[in-house]
Design a protein around this motif. Structure first.
Motif, PDB file in Angstrom:
ATOM      1  N   SER A 402       0.958  -1.190   0.114  1.00 40.27           N
ATOM      2  CA  SER A 402       0.315  -0.069  -0.086  1.00 40.27           C
ATOM      3  C   SER A 402       0.964   1.437  -0.215  1.00 40.27           C
ATOM      4  N   LEU A 403       2.233   1.173   0.522  1.00 38.64           N
ATOM      5  CA  LEU A 403       3.082   2.397   0.493  1.00 38.64           C
ATOM      6  C   LEU A 403       4.214   2.466  -0.622  1.00 38.64           C
ATOM      7  N   MET A 404       4.221   1.321  -1.484  1.00 43.38           N
ATOM      8  CA  MET A 404       5.273   1.111  -2.455  1.00 43.38           C
ATOM      9  C   MET A 404       5.110   2.214  -3.370  1.00 43.38           C
ATOM     10  N   GLU A 405       4.036   2.639  -3.850  1.00 44.31           N
ATOM     11  CA  GLU A 405       3.980   3.689  -4.960  1.00 44.31           C
ATOM     12  C   GLU A 405       4.670   4.851  -4.226  1.00 44.31           C
ATOM     13  N   SER A 406       4.259   5.266  -3.278  1.00 46.09           N
ATOM     14  CA  SER A 406       4.329   6.668  -2.463  1.00 46.09           C
ATOM     15  C   SER A 406       5.910   6.373  -2.276  1.00 46.09           C
ATOM     16  N   GLU A 407       6.463   5.458  -1.798  1.00 46.53           N
ATOM     17  CA  GLU A 407       8.091   5.227  -1.692  1.00 46.53           C
ATOM     18  C   GLU A 407       8.789   5.556  -2.756  1.00 46.53           C
ATOM     19  N   PHE A 408       8.063   4.749  -3.975  1.00 42.12           N
ATOM     20  CA  PHE A 408       9.104   5.245  -5.206  1.00 42.12           C
ATOM     21  C   PHE A 408       8.818   6.497  -5.882  1.00 42.12           C
ATOM     22  N   PHE A 409       7.501   6.962  -5.714  1.00 43.97           N
ATOM     23  CA  PHE A 409       7.322   8.346  -6.660  1.00 43.97           C
ATOM     24  C   PHE A 409       7.163   9.472  -5.794  1.00 43.97           C
ATOM     25  N   GLY A 410       6.946   9.298  -4.470  1.00 45.84           N
ATOM     26  CA  GLY A 410       6.667  10.484  -3.560  1.00 45.84           C
ATOM     27  C   GLY A 410       5.063  10.530  -3.635  1.00 45.84           C
ATOM     28  N   HIS A 411       4.702  11.783  -2.728  1.00 48.05           N
ATOM     29  CA  HIS A 411       3.075  12.079  -2.855  1.00 48.05           C
ATOM     30  C   HIS A 411       2.951  13.273  -2.465  1.00 48.05           C
ATOM     31  N   GLU A 412       1.812  13.931  -2.628  1.00 53.07           N
ATOM     32  CA  GLU A 412       1.378  15.377  -2.392  1.00 53.07           C
ATOM     33  C   GLU A 412       0.778  15.344  -0.823  1.00 53.07           C
ATOM     34  N   LYS A 413       0.786  16.416  -0.329  1.00 51.24           N
ATOM     35  CA  LYS A 413      -0.010  16.532   1.029  1.00 51.24           C
ATOM     36  C   LYS A 413      -1.370  16.227   0.739  1.00 51.24           C
ATOM     37  N   GLY A 414      -1.896  15.184   1.809  1.00 48.93           N
ATOM     38  CA  GLY A 414      -3.296  14.819   1.810  1.00 48.93           C
ATOM     39  C   GLY A 414      -3.770  14.032   0.677  1.00 48.93           C
ATOM     40  N   ALA A 415      -2.593  13.363   0.098  1.00 48.32           N
ATOM     41  CA  ALA A 415      -3.092  12.280  -0.988  1.00 48.32           C
ATOM     42  C   ALA A 415      -3.412  11.263  -0.238  1.00 48.32           C
ATOM     43  N   PHE A 416      -3.286  10.731   0.711  1.00 49.97           N
ATOM     44  CA  PHE A 416      -3.888   9.706   1.481  1.00 49.97           C
ATOM     45  C   PHE A 416      -3.832   9.912   3.147  1.00 49.97           C
ATOM     46  N   THR A 417      -4.474   8.995   3.896  1.00 53.15           N
ATOM     47  CA  THR A 417      -4.566   9.238   5.301  1.00 53.15           C
ATOM     48  C   THR A 417      -2.946   8.947   5.786  1.00 53.15           C
ATOM     49  N   GLY A 418      -2.727  10.220   6.480  1.00 52.17           N
ATOM     50  CA  GLY A 418      -1.484  10.117   7.005  1.00 52.17           C
ATOM     51  C   GLY A 418      -0.244  10.937   6.270  1.00 52.17           C
ATOM     52  N   ALA A 419      -0.772  11.406   5.135  1.00 50.19           N
ATOM     53  CA  ALA A 419       0.345  12.138   4.197  1.00 50.19           C
ATOM     54  C   ALA A 419       0.057  13.546   4.632  1.00 50.19           C
TER      55      ALA A 419
END
Length: 660
Positions: A402-419
């Motif tokens: 569930s976190l692998m895509e964020s780990e690879f490519f990063g995320h924006e603020k509020g993209a998912f719970t906890g971001a």
């Protein structure tokens, strides 16, 4: 200056017989002459007209007005008239002159006759053949000295009350003009400092009139709004606000108008939504203040583009994350200082590393667990043109799906719970360098497609963002799986496999590097002993025999762990392998003849070694009722990690009886 002064201080051109004595001068005519001569003048022009007309009206040889330079005890002439001409840049010391008591004692000094006898050290008086002198101090409103007004003559100047009154009148006028000039100078200095302060500010400072038209800007405004000052001055500022920003600004202006004087300023909560000249909208922190000048209302708006601060903070955060990541990487490097070994199979691998390192080709490293695949990846990066850039490691098997895509490519603020904040991914950190994808066979299928896009198009989107980012990364992947078999099972994309498998490198297991075992063991023992502050003797023949007799299912990593345990339990400087080596390495099993274990020179084939290892693992599993982990599990009995045992079972095709 000195040459000019000596020439102009000569005796007067007018013969003495043609000049009437001071007592015969008409006070009214003198006053009118001086007033008419100075009425239209101010500043430096006033002082020049004053001394010229004063000398002519009194018919004295000279007259001058000065300002005091207190630190150097000198007088500087604001205007100097002598011998019918104006002298420029005249400055002289106070000491020994008749001007000294005027300045020091703040009083009128009148020397009617014999001035040279009273002041014999004043060379200027001597050059002018001066006989008489009169001087009046110029004072500030607080009574401090500003300078003086003076005159000298080459004939006696008897005391005449009406003449002294004229001096006092025009001394007061000169003092007032000097005070005005100094006040103007201070105002100009303050305005210049204020202008520099405003112009050097990093925030946009905008002055608005009552109709919200721009009346003044600073240089930072041009950068913030991408618009020149000429394009903004006189224009309606609301064109640089969004609809919401305009409504908010007008409401706050009304709020300020209702506040009492001295409190008409505020911090705009939540900032303003502003718009650049090119239409780009941005959030801005802002303050607003109100002031009046000549009964007109003005507002000062100070803006700061929040995006610039956020970008700077994000850059700092990214650098901090990268620094922390690299610190962790450095901690792991103590096990990977160098590649140790001289076996033919290892030398072939090193030759492959040398050939591929100078290119940007994608490398796929195959090998069993613990063979040193990451070490090979580091060697490729270190020998590549990208060696000055970071090598970023990603363990694909250790990251939740569930976190692998964020780990690879990063995320924006509020993209998912906890971001709670924007975060760069590993590909962004590796930009310009190398990314090492360990255990790439563990990637879920949906992420495999996105990884393929990065490899082919060098672009990706962070989680929660629609903005495409480009990246320049060299990819090195590693796996202990048979990816071709995984492809046939539909668990790994065929196109991704061929995109990764541009240059394959197969790292041999330790059992195929028989001659490297003792070299590695010696290197590990030395390094471990140094870290623990111990002294270890070279490996004995017995130790080398026991180490080479073992099959090392955990490969180099298992060897390192065994040596570390042996150093910890060492006695009298010698390695203690009794507790360090697994039990299966210290004796033969029922199915393995003792002679084959005790005879290190009896060369065995790879297939024979695999069969020996397989029987040994099955024996351990059966004795633990096929429990892999736990206190009584087979992994504990074999002296290896449960994950290593599971990997070897899969590689050797070992399954529990009765299971499909």
């Amino acid at each position: 200056i000195g040459q000019r002064r000596c020439r102009l201080l000569d005796p007067p051109i007018m013969p003495e017989r043609n000049r009437p004595p001071l007592r015969d001068l008409d006070e009214g005519i003198v006053l009118r002459t001086i007033l008419e001569g100075t009425a239209t003048e101010t500043g430096e022009g006033f002082f020049a007209a004053l001394v010229e007309n004063l000398a002519k009206a009194l018919q004295t040889h000279g007259a001058w007005v000065t300002e005091i330079l207190e630190e150097s005890r000198r007088l500087r002439a604001l205007a100097f008239w002598m011998g019918g001409e104006c002298i420029f840049d005249y400055e002289y010391d106070l000491a020994g002159t008749p001007c000294e008591p005027v300045i020091d004692e703040l009083r009128l000094v009148h020397v009617p006759d014999k001035a040279l006898e009273l002041f014999p050290n004043d060379l200027d008086l001597k050059r002018a053949s001066a006989v008489s002198y009169i001087g009046v101090p110029l004072t500030d409103v607080d009574g401090s000295i500003l300078g003086h007004l003076a005159a000298l003559d080459t004939r006696p100047m008897p005391e005449e009350p009406h003449i002294l009154a004229v001096f006092r009148i025009f001394a007061a006028r000169a003092a007032a003009e000097l005070r005005r000039l100094r006040a103007e100078s201070q105002v100009r200095e303050r305005e210049e400092k204020l202008g520099r302060l405003v112009d050097s500010a990093m925030d946009a400072i905008i002055e608005l009139d009552a109709d919200l038209h721009v009346t003044r800007t600073n240089p930072a405004t041009e950068k913030v709004f991408q618009c020149t000052a000429e394009q903004m001055l006189g224009k309606d500022f609301t064109r640089f606000l969004t609809h919401d920003g305009y409504d908010k600004l007008t409401d706050l202006i009304q709020e300020l108008a209702a506040r009492p004087a001295g409190e008409r300023f505020l911090w705009i909560p939540g900032g303003l939504s502003a718009r650049r000249a090119d239409g780009y909208e941005f959030p801005a922190e802002a303050t607003l203040s109100h002031f009046e000048m000549q009964r007109e209302s003005f507002h000062t708006l100070i803006l700061r583009n929040v995006n610039q601060r956020l970008e700077a903070e994000q850059k700092i955060h990214s650098l901090t994350v990268e620094a922390e990541y690299l610190k962790e990487e450095i901690k792991e490097l103590h096990n990977f200082d160098e590649i140790v070994g001289q076996s033919e199979t290892l030398l072939r691998v090193l030759k492959d590393v040398e050939q591929v390192a100078s290119t940007d080709a994608t490398v796929l490293v195959f090998g069993e667990t613990g063979t040193g695949k990451e070490l090979i990846a580091r060697a490729i990066h270190a020998a590549s043109p990208r060696h000055d850039q970071p090598l970023i490691k990603v363990n694909c098997a250790a990251i939740p799906a569930s976190l692998m895509e964020s780990e690879f490519f990063g995320h924006e603020k509020g993209a998912f719970t906890g971001a709670t904040q924007k975060r760069d991914g590993r590909f962004a950190l590796a930009d310009g360098g190398t990314i090492f994808l360990d255990e790439v066979g563990e990637l879920p299928l949906d992420l495999q497609a996105k990884l393929l896009r990065v490899l082919q198009e060098e672009e990706y989107e962070p989680v929660g963002s629609s903005k495409t980012k480009t990246v320049d990364v060299r990819v090195i992947a590693a796996t202990n799986r048979n990816l071709q078999q995984t492809m046939q099972q539909g668990k790994f994309r065929e196109d991704l496999y061929y995109r990764l498998n541009v240059f394959p490198i197969d790292v041999p297991p330790l059992r195929e590097r028989h001659n490297d075992i003792t070299l590695l063991a010696s290197a590990f023992a030395k390094r471990c002993a140094q870290r623990m502050g111990r002294t270890i003797e070279p490996l004995s023949e017995e130790c080398m025999t026991r180490l080479t007799a073992y099959t090392w299912p955990g490969n180099v990593r298992e060897l390192e762990n065994v040596i570390e345990r042996a150093v910890i339990t060492s006695q009298a400087g010698g390695l203690n392998l009794d507790r360090a080596l697994p039990e299966t390495a210290t004796g033969a099993t029922a199915e393995t003849p003792m002679s084959s274990v005790e005879a290190p020179n009896n060369i065995r084939t790879v297939k024979e070694m695999q069969e020996i290892e397989r029987r040994n693992l099955v024996l351990a599993l059966e004795s633990s009722e096929w429990r892999v982990a736990g206190e009584n599990g087979a992994a504990r009995r074999l002296g290896m990690k449960p994950s290593t045992l599971a990997s070897r079972m899969k590689a050797l095709g070992i399954e529990r009886p009765g299971r499909a």
